[in-house]
Design an enzyme around this catalytic site. Structure first.
Site, PDB file in Angstrom:
ATOM      1  N   GLY A 170       0.812  -1.215   0.000  1.00 42.50           N
ATOM      2  CA  GLY A 170       0.000   0.000   0.000  1.00 42.50           C
ATOM      3  C   GLY A 170       0.845   1.263   0.000  1.00 42.50           C
ATOM      4  O   GLY A 170       0.516   2.244  -0.674  1.00 42.50           O
ATOM      5  N   ASN A 171       1.971   1.227   0.723  1.00 40.89           N
ATOM      6  CA  ASN A 171       2.792   2.431   0.832  1.00 40.89           C
ATOM      7  C   ASN A 171       3.466   2.789  -0.496  1.00 40.89           C
ATOM      8  O   ASN A 171       3.890   3.918  -0.695  1.00 40.89           O
ATOM      9  CB  ASN A 171       3.850   2.247   1.910  1.00 40.89           C
ATOM     10  CG  ASN A 171       4.788   1.116   1.556  1.00 40.89           C
ATOM     11  OD1 ASN A 171       4.374  -0.038   1.558  1.00 40.89           O
ATOM     12  ND2 ASN A 171       6.010   1.431   1.228  1.00 40.89           N
ATOM     13  N   LYS A 175     -11.775  -9.855   7.569  1.00 38.42           N
ATOM     14  CA  LYS A 175     -10.862  -8.847   7.027  1.00 38.42           C
ATOM     15  C   LYS A 175     -11.483  -7.452   7.140  1.00 38.42           C
ATOM     16  O   LYS A 175     -12.506  -7.168   6.499  1.00 38.42           O
ATOM     17  CB  LYS A 175     -10.569  -9.189   5.570  1.00 38.42           C
ATOM     18  CG  LYS A 175      -9.809  -8.134   4.806  1.00 38.42           C
ATOM     19  CD  LYS A 175      -8.344  -8.085   5.168  1.00 38.42           C
ATOM     20  CE  LYS A 175      -7.634  -6.988   4.377  1.00 38.42           C
ATOM     21  NZ  LYS A 175      -6.295  -6.722   4.893  1.00 38.42           N
ATOM     22  N   LYS A 188      -3.490  -9.604  -0.907  1.00 43.11           N
ATOM     23  CA  LYS A 188      -2.671  -9.322  -2.092  1.00 43.11           C
ATOM     24  C   LYS A 188      -1.362 -10.094  -2.080  1.00 43.11           C
ATOM     25  O   LYS A 188      -0.868 -10.490  -3.134  1.00 43.11           O
ATOM     26  CB  LYS A 188      -2.517  -7.811  -2.200  1.00 43.11           C
ATOM     27  CG  LYS A 188      -1.248  -7.242  -2.698  1.00 43.11           C
ATOM     28  CD  LYS A 188      -0.270  -7.037  -1.643  1.00 43.11           C
ATOM     29  CE  LYS A 188       0.914  -6.237  -1.723  1.00 43.11           C
ATOM     30  NZ  LYS A 188       1.647  -6.227  -0.466  1.00 43.11           N
ATOM     31  N   LYS A 248       2.543 -11.531   4.609  1.00 46.52           N
ATOM     32  CA  LYS A 248       3.727 -11.436   3.734  1.00 46.52           C
ATOM     33  C   LYS A 248       4.648 -12.623   3.974  1.00 46.52           C
ATOM     34  O   LYS A 248       5.164 -13.238   3.028  1.00 46.52           O
ATOM     35  CB  LYS A 248       4.483 -10.129   3.985  1.00 46.52           C
ATOM     36  CG  LYS A 248       3.656  -8.911   3.648  1.00 46.52           C
ATOM     37  CD  LYS A 248       4.402  -7.625   3.899  1.00 46.52           C
ATOM     38  CE  LYS A 248       3.430  -6.470   3.996  1.00 46.52           C
ATOM     39  NZ  LYS A 248       2.450  -6.400   2.920  1.00 46.52           N
TER      40      LYS A 248
HETATM   41  P1  ADP Z   1       1.862  -3.053   2.878  1.00 46.86           P
HETATM   42  O1  ADP Z   1       0.846  -1.971   3.046  1.00 46.86           O
HETATM   43  O2  ADP Z   1       3.185  -2.586   2.369  1.00 46.86           O
HETATM   44  O3  ADP Z   1       1.372  -4.259   2.148  1.00 46.86           O
HETATM   45  P2  ADP Z   1       1.555  -3.565   5.736  1.00 46.86           P
HETATM   46  O4  ADP Z   1       1.430  -2.154   6.222  1.00 46.86           O
HETATM   47  O5  ADP Z   1       0.352  -4.407   5.727  1.00 46.86           O
HETATM   48  O6  ADP Z   1       2.257  -3.564   4.315  1.00 46.86           O
HETATM   49  O7  ADP Z   1       2.693  -4.342   6.548  1.00 46.86           O
HETATM   50  C1  ADP Z   1       3.959  -3.753   6.790  1.00 46.86           C
HETATM   51  C2  ADP Z   1       4.011  -3.326   8.242  1.00 46.86           C
HETATM   52  O8  ADP Z   1       4.034  -4.492   9.074  1.00 46.86           O
HETATM   53  C3  ADP Z   1       5.241  -2.587   8.680  1.00 46.86           C
HETATM   54  O9  ADP Z   1       5.149  -1.206   8.406  1.00 46.86           O
HETATM   55  C4  ADP Z   1       5.275  -2.860  10.189  1.00 46.86           C
HETATM   56  O10 ADP Z   1       4.690  -1.784  10.893  1.00 46.86           O
HETATM   57  C5  ADP Z   1       4.356  -4.057  10.385  1.00 46.86           C
HETATM   58  N1  ADP Z   1       4.917  -5.201  11.100  1.00 46.86           N
HETATM   59  C6  ADP Z   1       4.216  -5.974  11.954  1.00 46.86           C
HETATM   60  N2  ADP Z   1       4.964  -6.951  12.445  1.00 46.86           N
HETATM   61  C7  ADP Z   1       6.199  -6.816  11.898  1.00 46.86           C
HETATM   62  C8  ADP Z   1       7.423  -7.550  12.024  1.00 46.86           C
HETATM   63  N3  ADP Z   1       7.517  -8.610  12.816  1.00 46.86           N
HETATM   64  N4  ADP Z   1       8.472  -7.138  11.301  1.00 46.86           N
HETATM   65  C9  ADP Z   1       8.389  -6.063  10.491  1.00 46.86           C
HETATM   66  N5  ADP Z   1       7.253  -5.314  10.334  1.00 46.86           N
HETATM   67  C10 ADP Z   1       6.173  -5.702  11.034  1.00 46.86           C
HETATM   68 MG    MG Z   2       0.694  -0.564   4.862  1.00 46.31          MG
END
Ligand code: ADP
Ligand code: MG
Length: 315
Positions: free
Chosen positions: A9-10, A127, A211, A273
């Site tokens: 998302g970022n 979700k 995703k 992930k």
């Molecule tokens: P995206 O939007 O990029 O798909 P998310 O925001 O859903 O990703 O997931 C990434 C986030 O997961 C990171 O910014 C972090 O805050 C969080 N996170 C939670 N647990 C962990 C972990 N064990 N190691 C790293 N990040 C983590």
């Molecule tokens: Mg995110």
């Protein structure tokens, strides 16, 4: 080497989560500059992306305009975001390629992902999607058949099914385009969730596919060597957010599964992930990488990021 790159998302919004069109275009330009760097190194790239903030915004429009224009179902919202983000990514990628003097054609594909109508997610939606609403407004939507949960101080939030992706139905089109030299954007948001009815026809369903799990399936289907999950942190971290925090570097998949089982990765963010990264390797992929855009090229070249490898690899 063929890479399936999943953009978080970022990579599609401002760092603070804002998603004005100019924020999305700017974020896409940053991400596609990194992709053009890879293509310039003769790495083959297939792109997929998240769509959470974009679908959330479409749902707000649905809710606010319901008395004026008919609300559209969630699968339509998914299709709309695939088209819009695909368009934005193609423009950004072609500009970045031009800076490298690379003439590659791009294509964005509206992509359907088949899910199982009996998936347990449909019985018990989990979700969270969209924006928070006050109880009185949420309860109106509950009367229209939606599931909303009381999340305390922040208000109420809609929850929907997040079924397992079973089959990327439009993968053959991705394959053909890749074989013809296109850089393809596909299966945004995990793909538009559809079920196959007993008569053989396909029907969109009110659900969202994770995703990252969609990306893992697409990566296997298009025979990628590496699944790369680009997010906003350079590594998956053990004991995240505590003084004992430790980056995960290169790790055998069995060990990564143990870390996950021990609860190191939050279920709504890093958890899927890690699951996707493990699945890809367990199903025969060479390796999976979790990192941020700044470390993308280095991590793909074996220098940095969290890298999940087959347990049989000696690393
Ligand atoms: P995206 O939007 O990029 O798909 P998310 O925001 O859903 O990703 O997931 C990434 C986030 O997961 C990171 O910014 C972090 O805050 C969080 N996170 C939670 N647990 C962990 C972990 N064990 N190691 C790293 N990040 C983590
Ligand atoms: Mg995110």
């Amino acid at each position: 080497m063929r890479v399936l790159l999943a953009l978080g998302g970022n990579a599609m919004t401002n760092a603070d989560g804002r998603a004005r069109p100019e924020d999305q275009i700017a974020a896409a330009q940053v991400a596609m500059a990194a992709v053009a760097d890879l293509l310039a190194q003769d790495v083959e790239v297939v792109i997929t992306h998240g769509n959470g903030p974009q679908v959330g915004n479409l749902l707000v429009k649905n809710e606010l305009a319901a008395a004026v224009v008919p609300p559209v179902p969630l699968d339509w919202c998914g299709a709309q975001t695939q088209a819009t983000l695909g368009f934005v990514l193609m423009n950004a990628l072609e500009s970045a390629l031009a800076e490298h003097g690379l003439a590659r054609r791009t294509a964005a594909l509206v992509t359907r992902t088949r899910v199982d109508a009996d998936d347990p997610g449909f019985e018990k939606p989990t979700k969270p999607i969209g924006h928070f609403l006050p109880a009185d407004q949420a309860l109106v939507l509950v009367e229209h058949g939606e599931t909303w949960e009381d999340r305390g101080d922040k208000g109420w939030r809609r929850v929907v099914a997040s079924p397992e992706p079973v089959e990327i139905l439009d993968a053959p089109a991705v394959q053909s385009l890749v074989a013809d030299g296109f850089v393809v954007v596909a299966a945004g948001g995990g793909g538009i969730p559809v079920v196959r009815d007993p008569d053989g026809s396909l029907r969109g369903v009110e659900a969202v596919i994770d995703k990252d799990l969609g990306a893992a399936l697409l990566a296997r289907t298009v025979d990628a060597d590496v699944l790369v999950i680009a997010t906003d942190v350079p590594h998956a971290v053990l004991h995240y957010g505590t003084p004992e925090a430790a980056d995960v570097g290169t790790v055998p998949v069995a060990t990564m599964r143990e870390y996950a089982a021990a609860g190191h990765f939050a279920s709504g963010s890093m958890g899927p992930k890690v699951d996707a990264a493990c699945r890809f390797v367990e199903q025969g992929g060479a390796r999976s990488v979790i990192t941020d855009l700044a470390h993308l090229t280095a991590a793909i070249n074996g220098d940095g990021g969290t890298v999940v490898v087959p347990s049989s690899d000696q690393t």
